[in-house]
Design a protein around this motif. Structure first.
Motif, short mmCIF file in Angstrom:
data_model
loop_
_atom_site.label_atom_id
_atom_site.label_comp_id
_atom_site.label_asym_id
_atom_site.label_seq_id
_atom_site.Cartn_x
_atom_site.Cartn_y
_atom_site.Cartn_z
N LEU A 220 -12.63 -7.97 -6.34
CA LEU A 220 -13.31 -7.97 -5.39
C LEU A 220 -13.75 -9.41 -4.78
CD1 LEU A 220 -15.64 -5.08 -6.00
CD2 LEU A 220 -14.03 -5.13 -4.19
N ILE A 221 -14.01 -10.13 -5.77
CA ILE A 221 -14.37 -11.58 -5.50
C ILE A 221 -13.47 -12.45 -4.76
CG2 ILE A 221 -15.38 -13.74 -6.45
CD1 ILE A 221 -17.49 -11.59 -6.56
N VAL A 222 -12.13 -12.32 -5.39
CA VAL A 222 -10.87 -13.06 -5.00
C VAL A 222 -10.23 -12.58 -3.47
CG1 VAL A 222 -10.39 -13.80 -7.24
CG2 VAL A 222 -9.30 -11.85 -6.41
N GLY A 223 -10.80 -11.37 -3.25
CA GLY A 223 -10.33 -10.89 -1.83
C GLY A 223 -9.39 -10.04 -2.03
N ALA A 224 -9.32 -8.86 -2.99
CA ALA A 224 -8.39 -7.79 -2.94
C ALA A 224 -8.84 -6.95 -1.88
CB ALA A 224 -8.46 -6.92 -4.15
N ALA A 225 -7.83 -6.56 -1.08
CA ALA A 225 -8.29 -6.09 0.12
C ALA A 225 -8.56 -4.24 -0.10
CB ALA A 225 -7.31 -6.04 1.42
N ALA A 226 -9.49 -3.61 0.68
CA ALA A 226 -9.82 -2.20 0.29
C ALA A 226 -8.76 -1.27 1.29
CB ALA A 226 -11.08 -1.98 0.92
N TYR A 227 -8.13 -1.92 2.11
CA TYR A 227 -7.04 -1.07 2.99
C TYR A 227 -5.83 -2.22 3.13
CZ TYR A 227 -4.80 1.29 6.53
OH TYR A 227 -3.91 1.98 7.34
N VAL A 228 -4.85 -1.76 2.49
CA VAL A 228 -3.51 -2.47 2.81
C VAL A 228 -2.55 -1.37 2.98
CG1 VAL A 228 -1.69 -3.85 1.60
CG2 VAL A 228 -4.44 -4.36 1.12
N PRO A 229 -1.87 -1.52 4.07
CA PRO A 229 -1.02 -0.40 4.56
C PRO A 229 0.39 -0.53 4.37
CG PRO A 229 -1.59 -1.74 6.56
CD PRO A 229 -2.12 -2.29 5.23
N PHE A 230 0.69 -1.57 3.23
CA PHE A 230 2.06 -1.71 2.86
C PHE A 230 2.13 -2.16 1.53
CE2 PHE A 230 0.19 -5.58 4.73
CZ PHE A 230 0.13 -6.53 3.34
N VAL A 231 3.19 -1.84 0.91
CA VAL A 231 3.50 -2.41 -0.57
C VAL A 231 3.89 -3.94 -0.69
CG1 VAL A 231 5.07 -1.87 -2.71
CG2 VAL A 231 4.49 0.02 -1.11
N PRO A 232 3.04 -4.37 -1.53
CA PRO A 232 3.27 -5.91 -1.89
C PRO A 232 4.87 -6.16 -2.07
CG PRO A 232 1.80 -5.19 -3.49
CD PRO A 232 1.82 -4.00 -2.18
N GLU A 233 5.30 -7.21 -1.36
CA GLU A 233 6.65 -7.49 -1.89
C GLU A 233 7.09 -8.79 -2.42
OE1 GLU A 233 9.12 -6.81 1.43
OE2 GLU A 233 8.97 -4.45 1.28
N LYS A 234 6.14 -9.78 -2.20
CA LYS A 234 5.75 -11.16 -2.64
C LYS A 234 4.76 -11.61 -3.05
CE LYS A 234 5.95 -13.13 1.89
NZ LYS A 234 6.11 -11.90 2.58
N LEU A 235 4.54 -12.52 -3.88
CA LEU A 235 3.39 -13.27 -4.46
C LEU A 235 2.30 -13.55 -3.51
CD1 LEU A 235 4.93 -15.39 -7.51
CD2 LEU A 235 4.20 -13.01 -7.49
N SER A 236 2.71 -14.11 -2.59
CA SER A 236 1.60 -14.09 -1.47
C SER A 236 1.22 -13.06 -0.62
CB SER A 236 2.28 -15.47 -0.40
OG SER A 236 3.53 -15.19 0.26
N ASP A 237 1.47 -11.96 -0.66
CA ASP A 237 1.31 -10.90 0.02
C ASP A 237 -0.42 -10.46 -0.21
OD1 ASP A 237 3.49 -10.58 1.21
OD2 ASP A 237 4.42 -8.99 0.42
N GLU A 238 -0.94 -9.83 0.77
CA GLU A 238 -2.18 -9.14 0.36
C GLU A 238 -2.01 -8.12 -0.55
OE1 GLU A 238 -4.40 -8.21 3.74
OE2 GLU A 238 -4.89 -10.48 4.46
#
Length: 292
Positions: A220-238
């Motif tokens: 939560l502190i580093v900014g994990a989003a509560a709503y992400v409508p896609f599957v992460p595919e690379k290291l820089s994705d939310e």
């Protein structure tokens, strides 16, 4: 006569104290187990009707009947994979250096003391450190890489300490026998000490990764989003993760989202129990092969 009476009284008093202490410990254990069973049963009752394969495959939604846990599950898999990649070589390598190579000096004691202290630091403190270091200073932004590096800091002291304990459990006679046969320190560590300590090291690593899987505060502190409508595919994705998704659903006022949160907890429990089962299996299987 009086001496025998005193001995009898002392023994009787000792048996009474032993019975009371055993009873208190037994009641404490039963209380904890019953509370855990009640909580798990309550979660099963709330979430069993919502747990299905569609629930696992669906993306998050603002409609409870259409919401799923796919992005959070994939985010947790990304996190665990990266944490293992970062923390295992660092943690085991540090433990091997401290136990097998570092001389017994004040610096070693100081480092050991700091590692022990870091293992007890609340995880939210690591979240603040990850926010300052990885998100802002190194400009990794609020990405899955920042989350994985932050959780690596959380579990790294635990992996080091668990690996050190496993290395200490190897008898010195193994090392001395290897040296007597002309083996170098590297050969002794690689071919004798590490294989013998592998069950303990792997158990500590898997249990540490299980803890990382259930952590929510640092993410939560580093900014994990509560709503992400896609599957992460690379290291820089939310990204989001199972604990974040469960927290988000639990905070909503609609009752259906609470059932979704219970179903998410069941998924998280299944993953955690599976990982712990793997740890027990590894320890049992490889522990039987060790004979000293």
């Amino acid at each position: 006569m009086s001496t025998k009476l005193d001995i009898y009284t002392t023994k009787r008093r000792g048996r009474i104290v032993n019975f009371l202490f055993t009873s208190i410990c037994f009641l404490a254990t039963i209380t904890c187990v019953l509370m855990l069973l009640v909580l798990i049963w309550n979660i099963i009752i709330q979430g069993k009707g919502w747990l299905s394969w569609d629930f696992i495959e669906r993306l998050p939604s603002r409609f409870p009947q259409k919401a799923g846990i796919k992005t959070a599950l994939y985010g947790s898999i990304w996190l665990i994979s990266l944490i293992a990649l970062f923390s295992v070589p660092l943690g085991v390598g540090a433990a091997v250096y401290l136990e097998e190579y570092a001389s017994k000096s004040r610096w070693r004691k100081l480092i050991q003391l700091n590692i022990s202290n870091l293992a007890g630091v609340p995880s939210i403190v690591y979240g603040i450190l990850g926010l300052g270091l990885f998100v802002r200073a190194l400009a990794f932004e609020r990405s899955i890489l920042s989350g994985a590096l932050t959780l690596t800091l959380v579990v790294l002291p635990i992996i080091i300490m668990a690996s050190q304990e496993a290395l200490r459990a190897v008898p010195d006679s193994i090392r001395r026998s290897a040296y007597a046969l002309g083996a170098t320190r590297w050969q002794t560590v690689w071919y004798q000490v590490l294989p013998a300590s592998l069950p303990g090291i792997m158990t500590g690593v898997i249990l540490s990764l299980s803890r990382a899987l259930g952590e929510a505060a640092p993410l939560l502190i580093v900014g994990a989003a509560a709503y992400v409508p896609f599957v992460p595919e690379k290291l820089s994705d939310e990204f989001t993760a199972l604990p974040i998704q469960i927290f988000n659903w639990s905070a909503r006022p609609q009752e259906d989202f609470h059932h979704l949160a219970a179903a998410g907890i069941l998924v998280l429990l299944i993953v955690l129990v599976s990982m712990n089962a793997v740890a027990i299996f590894v320890r049992h299987k490889y522990g039987k092969k060790i004979r000293w």
